[in-house]
Design a protein around this motif. Structure first.
Motif, PDB file in Angstrom:
ATOM      1  N   GLY A 135       0.808  -1.212   0.000  1.00  0.00           N
ATOM      2  CA  GLY A 135       0.000   0.000   0.000  1.00  0.00           C
ATOM      3  C   GLY A 135       0.837   1.256   0.000  1.00  0.00           C
ATOM      4  N   SER A 136       0.172   2.393  -0.153  1.00  0.00           N
ATOM      5  CA  SER A 136       0.861   3.678  -0.156  1.00  0.00           C
ATOM      6  C   SER A 136      -0.005   4.722   0.550  1.00  0.00           C
ATOM      7  CB  SER A 136       1.162   4.125  -1.585  1.00  0.00           C
ATOM      8  OG  SER A 136      -0.046   4.315  -2.305  1.00  0.00           O
ATOM      9  N   VAL A 137       0.613   5.849   0.843  1.00  0.00           N
ATOM     10  CA  VAL A 137      -0.063   6.994   1.443  1.00  0.00           C
ATOM     11  C   VAL A 137       0.019   8.147   0.451  1.00  0.00           C
ATOM     12  CG1 VAL A 137      -0.098   8.634   3.372  1.00  0.00           C
ATOM     13  CG2 VAL A 137       0.585   6.244   3.764  1.00  0.00           C
ATOM     14  N   VAL A 138      -1.102   8.807   0.213  1.00  0.00           N
ATOM     15  CA  VAL A 138      -1.126   9.990  -0.642  1.00  0.00           C
ATOM     16  C   VAL A 138      -1.271  11.212   0.252  1.00  0.00           C
ATOM     17  CG1 VAL A 138      -2.343  11.241  -2.471  1.00  0.00           C
ATOM     18  CG2 VAL A 138      -2.140   8.740  -2.572  1.00  0.00           C
ATOM     19  N   VAL A 139      -0.355  12.161   0.125  1.00  0.00           N
ATOM     20  CA  VAL A 139      -0.395  13.394   0.904  1.00  0.00           C
ATOM     21  C   VAL A 139      -0.689  14.564  -0.036  1.00  0.00           C
ATOM     22  CG1 VAL A 139       0.875  14.937   2.443  1.00  0.00           C
ATOM     23  CG2 VAL A 139       1.250  12.457   2.567  1.00  0.00           C
ATOM     24  N   ASP A 140      -1.754  15.287   0.248  1.00  0.00           N
ATOM     25  CA  ASP A 140      -2.176  16.478  -0.506  1.00  0.00           C
ATOM     26  C   ASP A 140      -2.459  16.157  -1.980  1.00  0.00           C
ATOM     27  OD1 ASP A 140      -2.021  17.977   1.779  1.00  0.00           O
ATOM     28  OD2 ASP A 140      -0.173  19.010   1.248  1.00  0.00           O
ATOM     29  N   PRO A 141      -3.638  15.617  -2.275  1.00  0.00           N
ATOM     30  CA  PRO A 141      -3.958  15.259  -3.663  1.00  0.00           C
ATOM     31  C   PRO A 141      -4.129  16.443  -4.599  1.00  0.00           C
ATOM     32  CG  PRO A 141      -5.832  14.843  -2.213  1.00  0.00           C
ATOM     33  CD  PRO A 141      -4.675  15.167  -1.324  1.00  0.00           C
TER      34      PRO A 141
END
Length: 260
Positions: free
Chosen positions: A44-50
């Protein structure tokens, strides 16, 4: 002019890549940096500020991120958060921010909390000043340290403080907190920087210099001088297209000086 990074995924550290949104402007520099965080080998991954609800940009983010464990927001400005609802609907990931109103699927972030996602541990730092809800995120993996700073520290130039949401005294305290850290800066706008402690010291020195200049201008113009009159003296060397933002900063500086 098209920035060569638009539409590309650029790896910055072994666990952090960036997708630059095509939304350049005086306040966004080259555009919004959407950060993708994932430990090597993690699913998995984390998205910061799309960023904005910019479907081509968000589609590239989804393609690069794969499974999204969480969407994290550094503050409530639209160029950071507007696309979060679309991204959450597309991926099923929760959206978390310091402000409860921005959250979906899980509760708000808390100062000192450690978020475990993407094979990483991200520590939340509440760093108000640019906005009341601004946060930074620290992450360390295999000896590499990084700080995601949102708009608290930019990759180029300085941050605008707009009262009443923004407050200069809080901002200076937040910079002092960042000054005690180490690691590379992964900002909301502009290029990554090598040393968060160094750039925080530079920001503090710049703010103290500006405060001295504003005080000197008030000494000449009078304590009741308009923010615009102060801008014309203190920011005479700055492009006039930026004077509107400078005027807002002067309001914040005058409030701070009166309080101090």
């Amino acid at each position: 002019m098209t920035h060569p990074a638009y539409g590309q995924v650029r790896q910055v550290t072994p666990f952090a890549a960036v997708v630059l949104e095509d939304n350049p402007g005086p306040m966004t520099l080259d555009g919004t940096n959407t950060w993708l965080l994932r430990a090597p080998g993690a699913e998995g991954s984390v998205v910061v500020d799309p960023g904005y609800e910019d479907i081509p940009h968000l589609t590239r983010v989804v393609e690069a991120a794969g499974r999204v464990d969480a969407v994290l927001i550094t503050h409530h400005h639209a160029d950071h958060v507007e696309g979060a609802a679309w991204l959450a609907a597309r991926t099923g990931a929760p959206v978390r921010a310091f402000d409860t109103a921005l959250c979906a699927g899980e509760g708000p972030l808390v100062d000192g909390e450690v978020v475990t996602a993407g094979g990483l541990e991200l520590e939340v730092l509440h760093t108000p000043g640019h906005t009341a809800d601004s946060i930074c995120l620290t992450v360390a993996h295999d000896g590499v340290l990084a700080v995601l700073t949102g708009d608290t520290v930019l990759g180029r130039g300085t941050t605008v403080i707009i009262p009443p949401d923004g407050e200069l005294g809080q901002y200076l305290d937040s910079l002092r907190r960042l000054e005690r850290l180490s690691g590379v800066v992964l900002p909301g706008h502009g290029p990554d920087l090598p040393d968060v402690s160094l750039v925080s010291r530079e920001y503090l020195a710049h703010r103290e210099q500006r405060l001295a200049q504003v005080q000197a201008a008030l000494d000449v113009l009078g304590a009741d001088a308009s923010a615009r009159a102060v801008v014309e003296v203190v920011y005479a060397d700055v492009d006039q297209s930026l004077w509107g933002a400078a005027e807002l900063s002067v309001v914040a500086q005058v409030e701070y000086l009166r309080g101090r």
